[in-house]
Design an enzyme around this catalytic site. Structure first.
Site, PDB file in Angstrom:
ATOM      1  N   GLY A  12     -18.015   9.445 -34.565  1.00 58.66           N
ATOM      2  CA  GLY A  12     -18.629  10.911 -34.477  1.00 58.66           C
ATOM      3  C   GLY A  12     -19.412  10.016 -35.812  1.00 58.66           C
ATOM      4  O   GLY A  12     -20.571   9.940 -35.680  1.00 58.66           O
ATOM      5  N   VAL A  14     -20.116  10.199 -38.920  1.00 62.30           N
ATOM      6  CA  VAL A  14     -20.488   8.877 -40.238  1.00 62.30           C
ATOM      7  C   VAL A  14     -20.643   7.865 -39.310  1.00 62.30           C
ATOM      8  O   VAL A  14     -21.595   6.862 -39.526  1.00 62.30           O
ATOM      9  CB  VAL A  14     -19.453   9.487 -41.325  1.00 62.30           C
ATOM     10  N   ASN A  96      -4.878  11.850 -40.938  1.00 61.01           N
ATOM     11  CA  ASN A  96      -5.882  10.743 -41.042  1.00 61.01           C
ATOM     12  C   ASN A  96      -4.530   9.629 -41.456  1.00 61.01           C
ATOM     13  O   ASN A  96      -5.774   7.966 -40.402  1.00 61.01           O
ATOM     14  CB  ASN A  96      -6.866  10.387 -41.732  1.00 61.01           C
ATOM     15  N   ASN A 121     -11.106   9.440 -45.192  1.00 65.81           N
ATOM     16  CA  ASN A 121     -10.831  10.847 -46.232  1.00 65.81           C
ATOM     17  C   ASN A 121      -9.295  10.502 -46.473  1.00 65.81           C
ATOM     18  O   ASN A 121      -8.754  10.910 -44.606  1.00 65.81           O
ATOM     19  CB  ASN A 121     -11.358  11.723 -46.485  1.00 65.81           C
ATOM     20  N   ARG A 152     -25.023  10.584 -55.417  1.00 70.72           N
ATOM     21  CA  ARG A 152     -24.766  11.971 -55.357  1.00 70.72           C
ATOM     22  C   ARG A 152     -25.561  12.268 -56.856  1.00 70.72           C
ATOM     23  O   ARG A 152     -26.174  12.692 -57.775  1.00 70.72           O
ATOM     24  CB  ARG A 152     -24.049  12.337 -55.274  1.00 70.72           C
ATOM     25  N   HIS A 176     -11.853   9.147 -54.975  1.00 71.77           N
ATOM     26  CA  HIS A 176     -12.789   9.562 -54.646  1.00 71.77           C
ATOM     27  C   HIS A 176     -12.170  11.623 -54.069  1.00 71.77           C
ATOM     28  O   HIS A 176     -11.657  11.525 -53.534  1.00 71.77           O
ATOM     29  CB  HIS A 176     -13.057   9.131 -52.655  1.00 71.77           C
TER      30      HIS A 176
HETATM   31  N1  APR Z   1      -8.920   5.698 -32.908  1.00 70.61           N
HETATM   32  C1  APR Z   1     -10.510   5.522 -32.750  1.00 70.61           C
HETATM   33  N2  APR Z   1     -11.173   7.126 -33.331  1.00 70.61           N
HETATM   34  C2  APR Z   1     -10.751   8.481 -33.250  1.00 70.61           C
HETATM   35  C3  APR Z   1      -8.983   8.118 -33.934  1.00 70.61           C
HETATM   36  C4  APR Z   1      -8.629   6.949 -33.491  1.00 70.61           C
HETATM   37  N3  APR Z   1      -7.140   7.144 -33.379  1.00 70.61           N
HETATM   38  N4  APR Z   1      -8.945   9.019 -33.505  1.00 70.61           N
HETATM   39  C5  APR Z   1     -10.589   9.734 -34.175  1.00 70.61           C
HETATM   40  N5  APR Z   1     -11.288   9.459 -33.902  1.00 70.61           N
HETATM   41  C6  APR Z   1     -12.332  10.210 -33.886  1.00 70.61           C
HETATM   42  C7  APR Z   1     -13.021  11.153 -32.959  1.00 70.61           C
HETATM   43  O1  APR Z   1     -12.688  10.507 -31.625  1.00 70.61           O
HETATM   44  C8  APR Z   1     -14.036  11.199 -34.138  1.00 70.61           C
HETATM   45  O2  APR Z   1     -14.949  10.970 -32.952  1.00 70.61           O
HETATM   46  O3  APR Z   1     -13.377  10.032 -34.970  1.00 70.61           O
HETATM   47  C9  APR Z   1     -14.281  10.212 -34.971  1.00 70.61           C
HETATM   48  C10 APR Z   1     -14.526  11.093 -36.947  1.00 70.61           C
HETATM   49  O4  APR Z   1     -15.835  12.150 -36.706  1.00 70.61           O
HETATM   50  P1  APR Z   1     -16.261  13.483 -36.639  1.00 70.61           P
HETATM   51  O5  APR Z   1     -14.924  14.324 -36.686  1.00 70.61           O
HETATM   52  O6  APR Z   1     -17.830  13.664 -37.207  1.00 70.61           O
HETATM   53  O7  APR Z   1     -15.566  13.345 -38.490  1.00 70.61           O
HETATM   54  P2  APR Z   1     -16.896  12.214 -39.369  1.00 70.61           P
HETATM   55  O8  APR Z   1     -18.265  13.464 -40.498  1.00 70.61           O
HETATM   56  O9  APR Z   1     -17.569  11.017 -39.382  1.00 70.61           O
HETATM   57  O10 APR Z   1     -15.962  12.555 -40.519  1.00 70.61           O
HETATM   58  C11 APR Z   1     -14.775  10.731 -40.520  1.00 70.61           C
HETATM   59  O11 APR Z   1     -15.247  10.015 -42.795  1.00 70.61           O
HETATM   60  O12 APR Z   1     -15.912  11.116 -44.881  1.00 70.61           O
HETATM   61  C12 APR Z   1     -15.085  10.529 -43.693  1.00 70.61           C
HETATM   62  O13 APR Z   1     -13.861  12.621 -44.559  1.00 70.61           O
HETATM   63  C13 APR Z   1     -14.406  12.043 -43.487  1.00 70.61           C
HETATM   64  O14 APR Z   1     -12.323  11.385 -42.946  1.00 70.61           O
HETATM   65  C14 APR Z   1     -13.589  11.629 -41.735  1.00 70.61           C
HETATM   66  C15 APR Z   1     -13.913  10.365 -41.702  1.00 70.61           C
END
Ligand code: APR
Length: 312
Positions: A12, A14, A96, A121, A152, A176
Site C-alpha cells: 500500500g 507506506v 491488524n 498500527n 515531525r 506511538h
Molecule cells: N498480508 C499482506 N498484506 C496485507 C494483508 C495481509 N494479510 N492484509 C492487508 N494487506 C495489505 C493491503 O492489501 C494493502 O495493500 O496491506 C496494505 C496496506 O496498505 P494501505 O491500505 O495503503 O495502508 P498504509 O497507508 O500503507 O498503512 C499501512 O501502516 O502506518 C501504518 O496505520 C498504518 O496500519 C497501517 C499500515
C-alpha cells in the site's frame, strides 16, 4: 557476496513508498508482497521501469507468494488497515492483529532469522505481538515510530525558530499515540536545547502538534494516513541495520527494566546495527517526563491486555 534482501509486506502507500526508497538508495534488492492479486507485481514493474532514469541497479520483485521472500535479511511489515478520520490508532487493534499473526507466521517459514521491523498500527502492540509470535530474540523485532515522531517534532521546531532542519535533532519517547512524550530537554538545534531558544508556550504548542501529527494528516487526506515521512523513517532504520552504522535512533524496543519499565515495547533511543537493537540508551529525564513515559507505557500495556483477552 550477494546484495542484501529486504521484504516489504503490504504494498500500500507506506509499503510501496518504502520499497521505492530502498531500491532508489540501492540499499538492497526488494520483494514487495501483498495479498491483493497482481497489484504488487504492477507496482514493482513500474518501479523497475524507473531504474534507467533514476540509475539504480537494485531489483524489485512484486509477489503474492511468500516463497519469494525466502532468505530476507530484513522484513518490514506494513500490512494492515490504515486510519480514517476520527479513528485512533487503537481502533485498528483487532483487525491488524489478525493480519500480523498471519504475516509473521508466513514470513518466518521462509526467513527464520530475519530482522522484523513493524510499521502497522497500533504500533507498539503490533510489535509486541510480532515478537511473541515469531519466537525471535527481542533485539531482532522492533518498531518504527520514534524516528517518525521525532521527524515531525523536528519539522515543527525548525519552523518555529526558524532555522535549518539540518541542525535540528529532536527526541520523542513513549508509545506511538496520544501519550507519546516529546522531550524538549534532549531536542536541540546543533546542541542547543530548544528550551533556550523557544518560549515555554511555543514548546508546549509544538509538543501537542507532534502528538497529533498523524491525526492532522489523516484529517486532511480523508481516505488514509501518512506515508512519505513514515516510509522515510523506516528506511532510515533499514539503512542503519544493513550498513551496521550503529545509529542512535528512537525506536519501539522491548524494555527489560530500563526507565523502570519491564516486558513492554515502547519508544526509547537505541543503537541500531546489524544485530538490530544493540543497546537501549537510558536518558536522564526529569521526573515529569518520566511519569509521562510510564503513563504511555501503561497505555501500551493496557492495549496488549485487551488484545490478549480478545484472542483468548
Ligand atoms: N498480508 C499482506 N498484506 C496485507 C494483508 C495481509 N494479510 N492484509 C492487508 N494487506 C495489505 C493491503 O492489501 C494493502 O495493500 O496491506 C496494505 C496496506 O496498505 P494501505 O491500505 O495503503 O495502508 P498504509 O497507508 O500503507 O498503512 C499501512 O501502516 O502506518 C501504518 O496505520 C498504518 O496500519 C497501517 C499500515
Amino acid at each position: 557476496m550477494g546484495k542484501p534482501k529486504v521484504t516489504v509486506i503490504g504494498a500500500g502507500f507506506v509499503g510501496a513508498t518504502s520499497a521505492q526508497r530502498i531500491v532508489e538508495k540501492q540499499l538492497a534488492d526488494v520483494v514487495l508482497f501483498d495479498v491483493v492479486e497482481d497489484m504488487p507485481q504492477g507496482k514493482a514493474l513500474d518501479m523497475m521501469q524507473s531504474a534507467s532514469v533514476e540509475g539504480f541497479d537494485t531489483q524489485i520483485l512484486g509477489t503474492n507468494d511468500y516463497a519469494d521472500t525466502a532468505g530476507s535479511d530484513i522484513v518490514v511489515i506494513t500490512a494492515g488497515i490504515a486510519r480514517k478520520p476520527g479513528m485512533s490508532r487503537d481502533d485498528l487493534l483487532n483487525t491488524n492483529a489478525k493480519i500480523i499473526r498471519d504475516v509473521v507466521t508466513q514470513v518466518l517459514k521462509y526467513s527464520p532469522n530475519a530482522i522484523l521491523i513493524t510499521v502497522t498500527n497500533p504500533l507498539d502492540v503490533m510489535t509486541y505481538l510480532a515478537w511473541k509470535i515469531s519466537g525471535l530474540e527481542h533485539h531482532q523485532v522492533f518498531g518504527m515510530a520514534g524516528v517518525l515522531d521525532s521527524a515531525r517534532y523536528a519539522s515543527f521546531i525548525a519552523e518555529a525558530i526558524p532555522c535549518s532542519i539540518k541542525d535540528v535533532r529532536a527526541m520523542v519517547l513513549g508509545g506511538h499515540g496520544d501519550t507519546m512524550v516529546p522531550v524538549p530537554q534532549y531536542s536541540t538545534v546543533n546542541g542547543i536545547p530548544i528550551t533556550q531558544l523557544l518560549p515555554e508556550e511555543k514548546i508546549s504548542e509544538i509538543n501537542d502538534r507532534t502528538r497529533n501529527g498523524g491525526a492532522e494528516i489523516v484529517k486532511l487526506l480523508k481516505t488514509g494516513s501518512a506515508y512519505y515521512a513514515p516510509s522515510a523513517s523506516v528506511v532510515a532504520m533499514v539503512e542503519a541495520v544493513l550498513l551496521d552504522s550503529k545509529r542512535v535512533l528512537p525506536c519501539c524496543a522491548f524494555l527489560t527494566g530500563q526507565y523502570g519499565l519491564e516486558s513492554v515495547y515502547c519508544g526509547v533511543p537505541v543503537v541500531l546495527g546489524r544485530n538490530g537493537v544493540e543497546r537501549i540508551i537510558e536518558l536522564d529525564i526529569n521526573d515529569s517526563d518520566l511519569d509521562l513515559l510510564k503513563e504511555s507505557a501503561e497505555a501500551v500495556k493496557d492495549l496488549t491486555i485487551k488484545l490478549d483477552q480478545a484472542s483468548a
